[in-house]
Write an enzyme that holds these catalytic residues in place. Structure first.
Site, PDB file in Angstrom:
ATOM      1  N   ALA A   1       0.833  -1.202   0.000  1.00  0.00           N
ATOM      2  CA  ALA A   1       0.000   0.000   0.000  1.00  0.00           C
ATOM      3  C   ALA A   1       0.867   1.251   0.000  1.00  0.00           C
ATOM      4  O   ALA A   1       1.875   1.308   0.701  1.00  0.00           O
ATOM      5  CB  ALA A   1      -0.908   0.003   1.231  1.00  0.00           C
ATOM      6  N   PRO A   2       0.497   2.288  -0.768  1.00  0.00           N
ATOM      7  CA  PRO A   2       1.244   3.552  -0.716  1.00  0.00           C
ATOM      8  C   PRO A   2       1.165   4.166   0.678  1.00  0.00           C
ATOM      9  O   PRO A   2       0.104   4.174   1.300  1.00  0.00           O
ATOM     10  CB  PRO A   2       0.531   4.444  -1.739  1.00  0.00           C
ATOM     11  CG  PRO A   2      -0.385   3.559  -2.499  1.00  0.00           C
ATOM     12  CD  PRO A   2      -0.633   2.343  -1.688  1.00  0.00           C
ATOM     13  N   CYS A   3       2.284   4.666   1.167  1.00  0.00           N
ATOM     14  CA  CYS A   3       2.340   5.309   2.485  1.00  0.00           C
ATOM     15  C   CYS A   3       2.850   6.728   2.287  1.00  0.00           C
ATOM     16  O   CYS A   3       3.988   6.921   1.894  1.00  0.00           O
ATOM     17  CB  CYS A   3       3.269   4.555   3.422  1.00  0.00           C
ATOM     18  SG  CYS A   3       2.783   2.838   3.680  1.00  0.00           S
ATOM     19  N   GLN A   4       2.023   7.720   2.572  1.00  0.00           N
ATOM     20  CA  GLN A   4       2.411   9.097   2.278  1.00  0.00           C
ATOM     21  C   GLN A   4       2.295  10.027   3.469  1.00  0.00           C
ATOM     22  O   GLN A   4       2.843  11.116   3.451  1.00  0.00           O
ATOM     23  CB  GLN A   4       1.542   9.634   1.137  1.00  0.00           C
ATOM     24  CG  GLN A   4       1.721   8.869  -0.163  1.00  0.00           C
ATOM     25  CD  GLN A   4       0.744   9.318  -1.230  1.00  0.00           C
ATOM     26  OE1 GLN A   4      -0.372   9.685  -0.929  1.00  0.00           O
ATOM     27  NE2 GLN A   4       1.173   9.290  -2.474  1.00  0.00           N
TER      28      GLN A   4
END
Length: 444
Positions: free
Chosen positions: A80-83
């Site tokens: 999952a993208p983590c921003q």
């Protein structure tokens, strides 16, 4: 019966391939980018592709689309993208930009998966970002899962891939189930400082791409990404596996029906004479000072292959390394070899999309090493399937964002690149973008 896997944030399918090679049947792949969905559908025609975000997606819908009914899901995996890293006075996972991570945890629970694998960038383990991981472990605990701690950063170069590429892995299982172990390193990284002196040296850049014919020998590759040829040289053991020259090359995956005489994903790149001179003058294993491109060492490994930018941010092609022998950037197929993708596995026909699909992917040999540990924790003895798989429609690989969106019946993401149409215009854009990127340091 083979264990069932579900791939979230699937991309073109690096994790899917590694899990299949370890003995899984990947029944569903969730991916929001329709161009990636098209490549995944081509390479995994029997996997249900859900072209959408995980936000609002339910475990019940995944089961229905995948056609698995109430059968147990053995592993959910993905990156999952983590921003959201604003840590002032708030829990990190409360940042709305990290909702996708919580959705990952939620879907693992809704599918009642036996195990999970969460992969991401090494940066999550550094400094204040560790709090993110600590909260993620807590979230899995609340969902009924135990994580194998400490989490590990694994380098693909230690698992038989000729590329130094580090990724974080967090694995876990339902409470009460045996926890999967992290895989032990298998090889050293050729040409690098040795961290595991007792291990054998892994494959090199030459082992990976030395048998491939030079794309610049084929005029066809100026307008196409594929050509039929017999000009392959004698392969190394590593290249033999990626060319699938023995039954063991498929590991526990499904053999594909394909034509090994066709060199694919090999569209040529036009460089200026000035650029070629600079490439020639750059010592292998060093950075060319103007373009900032890495020149591959013949007896070493590639630097980390990156994805470049998406359409919303200008769509710059990923910074493909310079070939150790030729004065040019490597092709998408040569990137794929350095990443551990077999030759039957194909990508979008454009260099931009193709390189992006590779740069975003987990190298399949690393994915396979992790997935094999999941299989072991499940107490499953992997077996080779008897049936072959027919690859999908090659037209899937020609789609731009608009075409892919129409094919899957979803809204087309906004992209300046796809306001252009026609193969000629796309080709001109590719050439001009790469020329400008080289000359004004856009690759840097």
């Amino acid at each position: 019966m083979r264990p069932i896997g579900i791939d979230l944030f699937a991309g073109a399918g690096g994790l899917s391939l590694g899990f299949e090679q370890a003995g899984f049947d990947v029944k569903a792949a969730v991916e929001i980018d329709p161009v990636h969905c098209a490549a995944h559908k081509f390479n995994f025609p029997n996997t249900a592709v859900l072209p959408q975000s995980v936000e609002g997606l339910t475990g019940g819908k995944i089961r229905a689309v995948a056609g698995i009914g109430s059968r147990p899901v053995d592993c959910v995996f993905g990156g999952a993208p983590c921003q959201g890293f604003s840590l002032i006075g708030h829990r990190v996972l409360n940042d709305p930009r990290n909702q996708l991570v919580l959705d990952f945890v939620r879907i693992v629970g809704e599918l009642d998966a036996e195990t999970f694998v969460f992969e991401n960038v090494k940066g999550l383990t550094v400094g204040k970002h560790k709090r993110f991981l600590e909260e993620l472990v807590q979230a899995f605990d609340l969902a009924g899962y135990t994580c194998q701690l400490p989490w590990k950063v694994l380098n693909a170069g230690h698992y038989g891939t000729p590329q130094s590429r580090e990724r974080l892995f967090l694995m876990g299982a339902k409470k009460g189930r045996p926890l999967p172990e992290y895989p032990d390193a298998r090889t050293n990284i050729a040409g690098k400082k040795q961290q595991f002196p007792a291990l054998p040296i892994g494959p090199t850049s030459h082992d990976a791409i030395g048998d491939l014919p030079d794309a610049e020998d084929f005029a066809t590759l100026m307008s196409s990404d594929a050509v039929t040829t017999t000009r392959f040289s004698d392969p190394s053991a590593y290249a033999s596996e990626l060319r699938c020259l023995s039954n063991s090359s498929w590991h526990y995956g499904y053999p594909r029906e394909w034509d090994p005489s066709v060199l694919t994903s090999s569209a040529r790149t036009q460089h200026t004479d000035i650029s070629r001179r600079r490439f020639t003058e750059t010592e292998p294993g060093t950075i060319e000072p103007i373009s900032r491109l890495f020149r591959l060492p013949m007896h070493g490994v590639s630097n980390t292959l990156r994805a470049g930018t998406d359409g919303a941010r200008g769509a710059f092609t990923s910074p493909r390394p310079v070939h150790y022998r030729h004065s040019r950037c490597i092709t998408v197929r040569e990137m794929a070899r350095l990443h551990g993708f077999p030759d039957w596995f194909r990508f979008n026909v454009t260099k931009w999309h193709g390189a992006r699909q590779i740069g975003n992917a987990v190298p399949p040999p690393l994915a396979r090493a992790v997935a094999s540990q999941i299989v072991a924790s499940l107490g499953v003895k992997p077996s080779r399937p008897q049936e072959h798989m027919v690859l999908g429609d090659p037209d899937l690989l020609t789609f731009d964002l608009s075409n892919a969106s129409a094919y899957f019946g979803v809204a087309a993401p906004s992209s300046k690149r796809d306001r252009k149409s026609g193969a000629t215009k796309r080709r001109q854009i590719d050439i001009e973008r790469e020329r400008l990127a080289d000359e004004v340091k856009a690759y840097g």
